[in-house]
Design a protein around this motif. Structure first.
Motif, mmCIF file in Angstrom:
data_model
loop_
_atom_site.group_PDB
_atom_site.id
_atom_site.type_symbol
_atom_site.label_atom_id
_atom_site.label_comp_id
_atom_site.label_asym_id
_atom_site.label_seq_id
_atom_site.Cartn_x
_atom_site.Cartn_y
_atom_site.Cartn_z
ATOM 1 N N GLU A 151 16.918 45.784 69.513
ATOM 2 C CA GLU A 151 18.245 46.352 69.759
ATOM 3 C C GLU A 151 18.216 47.349 70.902
ATOM 4 O O GLU A 151 19.161 47.450 71.680
ATOM 5 C CB GLU A 151 18.791 47.030 68.495
ATOM 6 C CG GLU A 151 20.263 47.421 68.583
ATOM 7 C CD GLU A 151 20.532 48.769 69.252
ATOM 8 O OE1 GLU A 151 21.671 48.995 69.684
ATOM 9 O OE2 GLU A 151 19.606 49.604 69.355
ATOM 10 N N TYR A 155 18.778 43.210 72.693
ATOM 11 C CA TYR A 155 19.371 42.728 71.441
ATOM 12 C C TYR A 155 19.052 41.264 71.134
ATOM 13 O O TYR A 155 19.896 40.526 70.642
ATOM 14 C CB TYR A 155 20.892 42.989 71.417
ATOM 15 C CG TYR A 155 21.744 42.323 72.488
ATOM 16 C CD1 TYR A 155 22.070 40.964 72.415
ATOM 17 C CD2 TYR A 155 22.239 43.060 73.557
ATOM 18 C CE1 TYR A 155 22.849 40.354 73.362
ATOM 19 C CE2 TYR A 155 23.024 42.462 74.526
ATOM 20 C CZ TYR A 155 23.324 41.112 74.422
ATOM 21 O OH TYR A 155 24.104 40.516 75.379
ATOM 22 N N ALA A 158 19.646 40.261 67.249
ATOM 23 C CA ALA A 158 21.043 40.003 66.859
ATOM 24 C C ALA A 158 21.560 38.742 67.536
ATOM 25 O O ALA A 158 22.291 37.946 66.941
ATOM 26 C CB ALA A 158 21.918 41.198 67.235
ATOM 27 N N ASP A 347 24.424 46.326 68.078
ATOM 28 C CA ASP A 347 24.301 44.890 67.806
ATOM 29 C C ASP A 347 25.582 44.287 67.244
ATOM 30 O O ASP A 347 25.801 43.083 67.344
ATOM 31 C CB ASP A 347 23.242 44.703 66.698
ATOM 32 C CG ASP A 347 21.840 44.605 67.235
ATOM 33 O OD1 ASP A 347 21.669 44.468 68.452
ATOM 34 O OD2 ASP A 347 20.914 44.653 66.407
#
Ligand SMILES: [Zn+2]
Length: 399
Positions: A151, A155, A158, A347
């Protein structure tokens, strides 16, 4: 019905175990600077959740950097699915004034890198799922825990979920909001302006082109014309638009006409703005200055654009059932609720934009403590976060 199962789950909420888990997660370094920051912490969490009897997946995202997914409930109805999501990576531990890995508790706060961003939240999430499971409360839908990688950089954890699932109806991202309900945030872009001048001896300035002075003209336009326009813009869910001049570097020494100057800025943009628009605003300033100054030579680029990554805004309408459930949960646990916007990026915007998951940010601790030299999280907020997560799971995924 809900009140009964909530009470039952609270009886099985093991506060000491959540605090120990927070400590143990803090003790495992997962900062950027390590070759594979989340390798050890993700292995630890995966094993922990499997030993608690959850169905789990350990999902390689980049090399040995793996997301940890665990779930509870049969998942018969996708409307009744909720993901508790948190990142396992932290920022670097350099220059910390407290031991980054001690997890020491002082005056009700737990200290160390990741305490607030966001290992306390990870422990609260695991604790919530564990309480419901060990209380034997049946769910109709399914509650997920997702510990993700990367993150603090790109990211990719995610992003993997948004592309490959699990795609739940709702998600709560546990970034630190002091348990406020943050149902949106701004998009983020870093912009660089590179001003090209011409080096010359300071005694013969007519032979050079001073890039610092040219950059000064650009800065003046940004401050006097662009920023007042940006300041007028706001969005009811994500808050005000913003530009921060964050970095400048140029020239070599006092007696030399500066041949180059670099400016970098952070632009927080709204759902009705765009990343491209933010870049165009700066390009327009340079174009208009050039009309009166043909010597001005400046390039505008997006920093870290090599992976084509964008940091979009997050919006979850105030009318969303998730927002209402979190209000109820907060009233129940801490006798208050407040909705606002998250000042930083999360995220959540990727889960929402690319995964179609309605997402809200709610977690323990204060954002200002994140990335700081004395990072800490109030223990009581970790426990209360866990209770809010329990209530939300039962309300969304329950029978
Ligand atoms: Zn974070």
């Amino acid at each position: 019905m809900l009140t009964n199962s909530y009470q039952k789950a609270l009886e099985h909420l093991d506060e000491n175990k959540i605090i120990d888990l927070t400590k143990n997660l803090i003790a495992i370094p997962s900062y950027h600077g390590l070759a594979e920051p989340e390798k050890d912490i993700s292995a630890y969490l995966y094993k922990y959740l499997a030993e608690e009897g959850f169905e789990t997946e350990h999902v390689p995202v980049v090399g040995e950097r793996k997301n940890v997914i665990a779930w509870h409930g049969p998942g018969r109805d996708n409307e009744k699915t909720l993901m508790l999501e948190g990142h396992m990576d932290t920022v670097d531990v350099k220059n910390m004034s407290v031991d980054p890995f001690s997890g020491e508790i002082k005056n009700g706060n737990i200290y160390g890198r990741g305490a607030v961003d966001m290992k306390g939240a990870l422990a609260a999430m695991v604790g919530a799922l564990t309480a419901i499971k060990s209380a034997g409360i049946p769910l109709e839908g399914r509650a997920y825990f997702a510990g993700v990688i990367d993150e603090e950089r790109n990211y990719r954890g995610a992003d993997y979920i948004a592309k490959n699932g699990p795609l739940t109806r709702y998600a709560i991202v546990g970034e630190p909001t002091e348990l406020e309900i943050h149902n949106g945030h701004r998009g983020l872009i870093w912009i660089e302006v590179k001003v090209n001048g011409k080096y010359a001896h300071g005694g013969t300035p007519e032979k050079g082109i001073n890039a610092i002075e040219k950059a000064g003209a650009i800065i003046t336009e940004i401050i006097t014309k662009l920023k007042p326009e940006i300041k007028k813009k706001s969005h009811p869910i994500t808050g005000p638009s913003h530009l921060n001049l964050g970095y400048i570097k140029g020239g070599t020494q006092p007696s030399t006409v500066a041949g180059d100057c670099i400016l970098q800025m952070d632009r927080r943009w709204l759902p009705d703005e765009s990343q491209e628009g933010a870049v165009r605003e700066i390009e327009a300033i340079i174009s208009s200055l050039k009309e009166n100054d043909p010597e001005l030579d400046a390039e505008v680029t997006v920093i870290d654009d090599d992976m084509g990554i964008q940091f979009p805004p997050l919006v979850c309408e105030e009318s969303s059932p998730l927002v209402n459930i979190l209000k109820e949960a907060s009233d129940k646990v801490i006798n208050r609720h407040k909705t606002s916007y998250f000042p930083a990026w999360t995220d959540g915007s990727i889960l929402s934009r690319d995964g179609g998951i309605e997402t809200v940010v709610l977690g323990p601790g204060h954002l200002s403590s994140a990335h700081s030299e004395e990072e800490y999280c109030p223990v009581e907020e970790i426990i209360n976060a866990s209770k809010i997560y329990i209530y939300s799971i039962l309300k969304i995924c329950g029978q």
